[in-house]
Design a protein around this motif. Structure first.
Motif, PDB file in Angstrom:
ATOM      1  N   HIS A  99      31.576  44.901  36.525  1.00  0.00           N
ATOM      2  CA  HIS A  99      33.002  44.607  36.453  1.00  0.00           C
ATOM      3  C   HIS A  99      33.295  43.252  37.051  1.00  0.00           C
ATOM      4  CE1 HIS A  99      32.594  46.171  40.546  1.00  0.00           C
ATOM      5  NE2 HIS A  99      33.720  45.555  40.838  1.00  0.00           N
ATOM      6  N   VAL A 100      34.506  42.799  36.817  1.00  0.00           N
ATOM      7  CA  VAL A 100      34.945  41.546  37.414  1.00  0.00           C
ATOM      8  C   VAL A 100      36.169  41.854  38.256  1.00  0.00           C
ATOM      9  CG1 VAL A 100      34.098  40.296  35.406  1.00  0.00           C
ATOM     10  CG2 VAL A 100      36.530  40.873  35.547  1.00  0.00           C
ATOM     11  N   ASP A 112      39.819  45.919  39.701  1.00  0.00           N
ATOM     12  CA  ASP A 112      38.583  45.838  38.922  1.00  0.00           C
ATOM     13  C   ASP A 112      38.926  45.764  37.443  1.00  0.00           C
ATOM     14  OD1 ASP A 112      37.103  46.002  41.187  1.00  0.00           O
ATOM     15  OD2 ASP A 112      36.456  48.077  40.906  1.00  0.00           O
ATOM     16  N   ALA A 113      38.219  44.902  36.741  1.00  0.00           N
ATOM     17  CA  ALA A 113      38.402  44.830  35.294  1.00  0.00           C
ATOM     18  C   ALA A 113      37.029  44.917  34.653  1.00  0.00           C
ATOM     19  CB  ALA A 113      39.084  43.533  34.912  1.00  0.00           C
ATOM     20  N   HIS A 114      36.982  45.614  33.547  1.00  0.00           N
ATOM     21  CA  HIS A 114      35.675  45.870  32.949  1.00  0.00           C
ATOM     22  C   HIS A 114      35.456  45.040  31.690  1.00  0.00           C
ATOM     23  CE1 HIS A 114      34.711  49.013  35.811  1.00  0.00           C
ATOM     24  NE2 HIS A 114      36.026  49.139  35.880  1.00  0.00           N
ATOM     25  N   PRO A 115      34.216  44.782  31.389  1.00  0.00           N
ATOM     26  CA  PRO A 115      33.936  43.956  30.216  1.00  0.00           C
ATOM     27  C   PRO A 115      34.377  44.652  28.932  1.00  0.00           C
ATOM     28  CG  PRO A 115      31.905  44.723  31.249  1.00  0.00           C
ATOM     29  CD  PRO A 115      33.020  45.161  32.115  1.00  0.00           C
TER      30      PRO A 115
ATOM     31  N   TRP B 125      37.343  40.413  29.097  1.00  0.00           N
ATOM     32  CA  TRP B 125      37.621  41.468  30.051  1.00  0.00           C
ATOM     33  C   TRP B 125      38.969  42.107  29.797  1.00  0.00           C
ATOM     34  CZ3 TRP B 125      35.327  36.866  31.375  1.00  0.00           C
ATOM     35  CH2 TRP B 125      33.962  36.980  31.659  1.00  0.00           C
TER      36      TRP B 125
END
Lengths: 151, 151
Positions: A99-100, A112-115, B125
Motif C-alpha cells: 500500500h501507499v 492507506d491506499a492500495h494499488p 492508487w
DNA sequence: ATGTAAAATTAGAATCATTCCAATTCTAAT
DNA sequence: ATTAGAATTGGAATGATTCTAATTTTACAT
C-alpha cells in the motif's frame, strides 16, 4: 478497558503465525506483544509516543525507551513498518499489504491506499543498472475529503 | 512532457527566470541566492549542514540558522524540494523535474531516477473520493551498483 | 539623500525525537 | 538452581531543527 472479548485484529496466536511465516527473529516478550497489538489494532499510523500512550493504558509501567526498543525490533523483524512522511516523528504501521500512504497536509491524517490492480512499480522508473531494489515508499500528499470540504 | 533538460549550474539570471515562471514569492537576497546555487550545482541531495558547509566556503559569515531559513523560504517558494528518505536529517534537491529518489541503504547515496514514459501516478492508487493530491514522494530503497558489487 | 517599517540575519537558547548508557530484571538453557 | 544473554528501565546525551530577541539590511516613501 482492555478486555479479551473485544480483541480486534490479530490475536497473539495470529502474531505467532505471522512470525513463523516471516521467519521473524524476535523473542515474543509481553511488551513486544502489546506494542504489536496496539499497532495492529490502529489504523492511524501512530508515532512512538502515541504507541507509548496507548500501551501505557494497559501496562502503566512500560517506559518510552522500551517502546522504542520494541518498535525497532518489530520493524527489523519485518512485522511492522516505519513510515516517514514528513520531518519530525516516525510513524508506524502494521499493515503489511502492499500500500501507499496518503497524507493530508491540513489535518495530518494518514490513510492507506492500495494499488489499483497488479501494479508493478519497478518497471516505471529507470534505475542505474546493477541497482537492487528492496522496497519502495510511496507517499501521496494533499488534502483529505473532510478538509477539502471545509475550504 | 517536461522540457529539454539543461541541468547545469543555473546562473542568477536563470534563477530569476525560474522565479518568474513559478510566480515565486521570495526576495532574492545574496544568501538565498548562494544557498540556491549550492543546491543547484549539487546532485547528492545535501542536508542542511552540508549546504551550510558548502556555502560557508564562499561566505564564511553565514549562520546555520540562515541556511535553515533560506532553505525553508526556497522550499515554500517551490524552487527546491525537501526530501525525507529515512529518519534523521532532511535533504534538499533543486531538481524540479518529475523524478523519484533511489536510496542506497548501504552507502546512503541518493540517486534521482526518472519515470519511464508518460507515467501518470494518480491512476495507480485508489484514494478515498474527495481527496485532492498535491504531490507525491516516491522513494526506492535498495543497494546501488557499487555496493551490490562489493558483497 | 533620509527616515522608516518590514524583512533578513544572527548567535545562542530551547525543543523535540531519538539514541545511548549503565544498572536492574527477566528468561531460557544448562 | 545457576548463569549467560536479552530485555527493560530511567535518565543522560545527542542531533536536528526551531525559536527568540537583538541587530542589520533592504525597499520604499519622503
Amino acid at each position: 478497558m482492555p478486555t479479551a472479548s473485544t480483541r480486534s485484529t490479530p490475536s497473539p496466536t495470529g502474531l505467532q503465525c505471522r512470525m513463523a511465516l516471516l521467519g521473524a527473529d524476535v523473542r515474543l516478550t509481553p511488551h513486544r506483544r502489546e506494542v504489536f497489538e496496539v499497532l495492529a489494532s490502529s489504523t492511524d499510523h501512530p508515532t512512538a509516543t502515541d504507541v507509548f500512550d496507548r500501551v501505557k493504558a494497559r501496562t502503566p509501567s512500560i517506559s518510552l525507551a522500551t517502546v522504542y526498543n520494541c518498535l525497532e525490533h518489530l520493524t527489523s523483524a519485518g512485522l511492522i513498518k516505519q513510515v516517514h512522511l514528513e520531518r519530525g516523528q516516525s510513524r508506524y504501521c502494521a499493515n503489511l499489504h502492499e500500500h501507499v500512504h496518503f497524507h493530508c497536509e491540513t489535518c495530518g491524517k494518514v490513510i492507506d491506499a492500495h494499488p489499483a490492480a497488479d501494479f508493478d512499480p519497478a518497471k516505471f522508473w529507470v534505475l542505474p543498472k546493477g541497482t537492487k531494489v528492496t522496497r519502495m515508499d510511496i507517499a501521496i500528499h494533499g488534502t483529505c475529503d473532510a478538509c477539502a470540504a471545509k475550504s
